[in-house]
Write a protein that holds these residues in place. Structure first.
Motif, PDB file in Angstrom:
ATOM      1  N   UNK A 324      69.249  48.085   1.470  1.00  0.00           N
ATOM      2  CA  UNK A 324      70.355  48.861   2.020  1.00  0.00           C
ATOM      3  C   UNK A 324      71.393  47.966   2.675  1.00  0.00           C
ATOM      4  N   UNK A 325      72.620  48.438   2.627  1.00  0.00           N
ATOM      5  CA  UNK A 325      73.761  47.760   3.231  1.00  0.00           C
ATOM      6  C   UNK A 325      74.210  48.583   4.432  1.00  0.00           C
ATOM      7  N   UNK A 326      74.313  47.943   5.601  1.00  0.00           N
ATOM      8  CA  UNK A 326      74.616  48.635   6.851  1.00  0.00           C
ATOM      9  C   UNK A 326      75.939  48.164   7.438  1.00  0.00           C
ATOM     10  N   UNK A 327      76.629  49.111   8.064  1.00  0.00           N
ATOM     11  CA  UNK A 327      77.826  48.782   8.846  1.00  0.00           C
ATOM     12  C   UNK A 327      77.845  49.694  10.064  1.00  0.00           C
ATOM     13  N   UNK A 358      84.410  44.452   5.209  1.00  0.00           N
ATOM     14  CA  UNK A 358      84.190  43.747   3.951  1.00  0.00           C
ATOM     15  C   UNK A 358      83.967  42.263   4.188  1.00  0.00           C
ATOM     16  N   UNK A 359      84.671  41.708   5.156  1.00  0.00           N
ATOM     17  CA  UNK A 359      84.478  40.294   5.474  1.00  0.00           C
ATOM     18  C   UNK A 359      83.090  40.064   6.062  1.00  0.00           C
ATOM     19  N   UNK A 360      82.655  40.970   6.943  1.00  0.00           N
ATOM     20  CA  UNK A 360      81.326  40.836   7.540  1.00  0.00           C
ATOM     21  C   UNK A 360      80.233  40.973   6.489  1.00  0.00           C
ATOM     22  N   UNK A 361      80.430  41.876   5.544  1.00  0.00           N
ATOM     23  CA  UNK A 361      79.460  42.044   4.458  1.00  0.00           C
ATOM     24  C   UNK A 361      79.394  40.776   3.610  1.00  0.00           C
ATOM     25  N   UNK A 365      76.156  38.443   3.033  1.00  0.00           N
ATOM     26  CA  UNK A 365      75.713  38.170   1.667  1.00  0.00           C
ATOM     27  C   UNK A 365      75.509  36.669   1.477  1.00  0.00           C
ATOM     28  N   UNK A 366      76.432  35.869   1.991  1.00  0.00           N
ATOM     29  CA  UNK A 366      76.309  34.417   1.885  1.00  0.00           C
ATOM     30  C   UNK A 366      75.107  33.908   2.676  1.00  0.00           C
ATOM     31  N   UNK A 367      74.866  34.525   3.847  1.00  0.00           N
ATOM     32  CA  UNK A 367      73.720  34.112   4.671  1.00  0.00           C
ATOM     33  C   UNK A 367      72.405  34.406   3.957  1.00  0.00           C
ATOM     34  N   UNK A 368      72.315  35.579   3.316  1.00  0.00           N
ATOM     35  CA  UNK A 368      71.104  35.943   2.588  1.00  0.00           C
ATOM     36  C   UNK A 368      70.925  35.061   1.351  1.00  0.00           C
TER      37      UNK A 368
END
Length: 395
Positions: A324-327, A358-361, A365-368
């Motif tokens: 899941x993707x959270x904001x 979108x920037x935080x996502x 994504x890069x961290x994961x």
């Protein structure tokens, strides 16, 4: 005059979830133990879920740190417990979870195995006890052993049973896994290091460390308090579903906590006194949580953080959540790792999703992606959105 029950908004609950579940950069933890303490229990049905749940919440994600806690210091313990599900829990909480849920699960597992042994092989409880003694003796001698090694040392484990007779998926497995599962459920043995990397679902076995035995009623009250600390405010049905208790045991346990009644958007609920005041609004934050992560799986009623229209995309038919993707404390989409290692995300809503989101996502994504490195995995329970995103030709 009856005191008016406090009303707790969905925004209040989402703010508390975001902070307490360590879903912002400022609230990330230094160690796996801190994450486990905050979340109470990490789902461990998939071997990778534990590592990915930790990685999402650690300041510096590290497979080595997770393995230290799991296998070297043993501050985190794998247990078959709530809802007959595998979890990783803080060692200090293990006696509470054992007495409140795991004992009941273990008793059912033993009775189920004895029924199969009697019906298919003509073995009784005495035979099972003798076999278990041989398994424990083998582990005492070798210290640690895989299931295959134990089957070599204890020939009784090599006998086979029939699973799903007459079905297209009929199987004839050895007794090994059933016997070891019962011993593990009873806390007599435990899973050690995996046979492969952190992606492996096969583990070595070793003798479990004993822990104090608690009265069941006391343990249920302690677990109810721990649940409300991690997931409250919540409803009676949330706690009942999460633990797998009967409604009577759930109500008795809640009555022994210091929780107060409160009105939630979904109905009557319970909150610890410290949770009645709305938290300071947390910083906007994104998180990529894995399949079966404890946050989306923490409640029976989910409308306050999940649009019901998105549920069919994110859950399988059995109620298992996918990635899941959270904001800002709500689920806004999903993600998947493709076979080439690319992490792809998909938004199910544009509401409240601006440039910062979108920037935080993208940052998460890069961290994961960095945490995965060369590792590749996919959830055991496939969901519609995850399967679509996994396809290399997905737009």
């Amino acid at each position: 005059m009856t005191p008016k029950r406090p009303k707790i908004t969905d925004e209040h609950r989402r703010g508390r979830l975001t902070v307490h579940h360590r879903l912002t950069p400022a609230t990330r933890a230094a160690t796996p133990e801190h994450v486990a303490d905050a979340l109470l229990a990490l789902h461990a049905t998939d071997a990778t879920t534990v590592h990915l749940s930790l990685a999402a919440r650690l300041t510096t994600p590290s497979v080595a740190e997770a393995e230290r806690a799991l296998y070297t210091d043993r501050t985190l313990v794998r247990m078959l417990c709530m809802r007959r599900t595998m979890f990783v829990v803080p060692r200090a909480l293990a006696p509470v979870i054992d007495a409140s849920t795991a004992r009941t699960v273990a008793a059912r597992e033993r009775q189920s195995l004895l029924k199969v042994l009697a019906a298919q092989l003509g073995h009784d409880a005495r035979w099972l006890s003798a076999t278990e003694r041989d398994v424990l003796a083998a582990l005492e001698e070798h210290g640690e052993a895989s299931a295959a090694q134990l089957a070599d040392a204890v020939p009784q484990l090599r006998e086979r049973i029939v699973v799903a007779p007459g079905k297209p998926y009929e199987a004839r497995p050895r007794l090994t896994s059933r016997v070891l599962s019962v011993l593990a459920a009873e806390g007599r043995i435990r899973r050690g290091r995996p046979l492969g990397t952190w992606l492996s679902s096969q583990f070595r076995w070793t003798i479990a460390e004993p822990h104090p035995e608690l009265p069941a009623d006391q343990a249920r009250a302690e677990l109810a308090t721990a649940y409300l600390t991690a997931f409250g405010p919540a409803t009676t049905e949330d706690l009942r579903w999460w633990t797998g208790w009967t409604l009577t045991d759930t109500r008795k346990a809640l009555a022994r906590t210091h929780a107060v009644d409160a009105d939630l958007t979904c109905g009557a609920g319970h909150a610890l006194p410290a949770h009645l005041d709305a938290p300071t609004a947390p910083e906007p934050a994104a998180a990529l949580l894995p399949a079966l992560d404890p946050t989306p799986m923490g409640w029976r009623h989910r409308d306050w953080y999940l649009d019901p229209a998105h549920r069919p995309e994110l859950f399988d038919p059995y109620g298992n959540v996918g990635p899941t993707l959270w904001w800002n404390g709500r689920i806004v989409g999903g993600w998947a790792q493709r076979p080439d290692g690319e992490i792809v995300t998909h938004l199910l809503t544009d509401a409240g999703i601006g440039h910062d989101a979108r920037q935080a996502i993208a940052t998460e994504t890069a961290r994961l992606t960095a945490f995965f490195g060369d590792a590749r995995t996919r959830p055991s329970f496939r969901t519609p959105l995850e399967q679509r995103l996994t396809a290399q030709d997905d737009a």
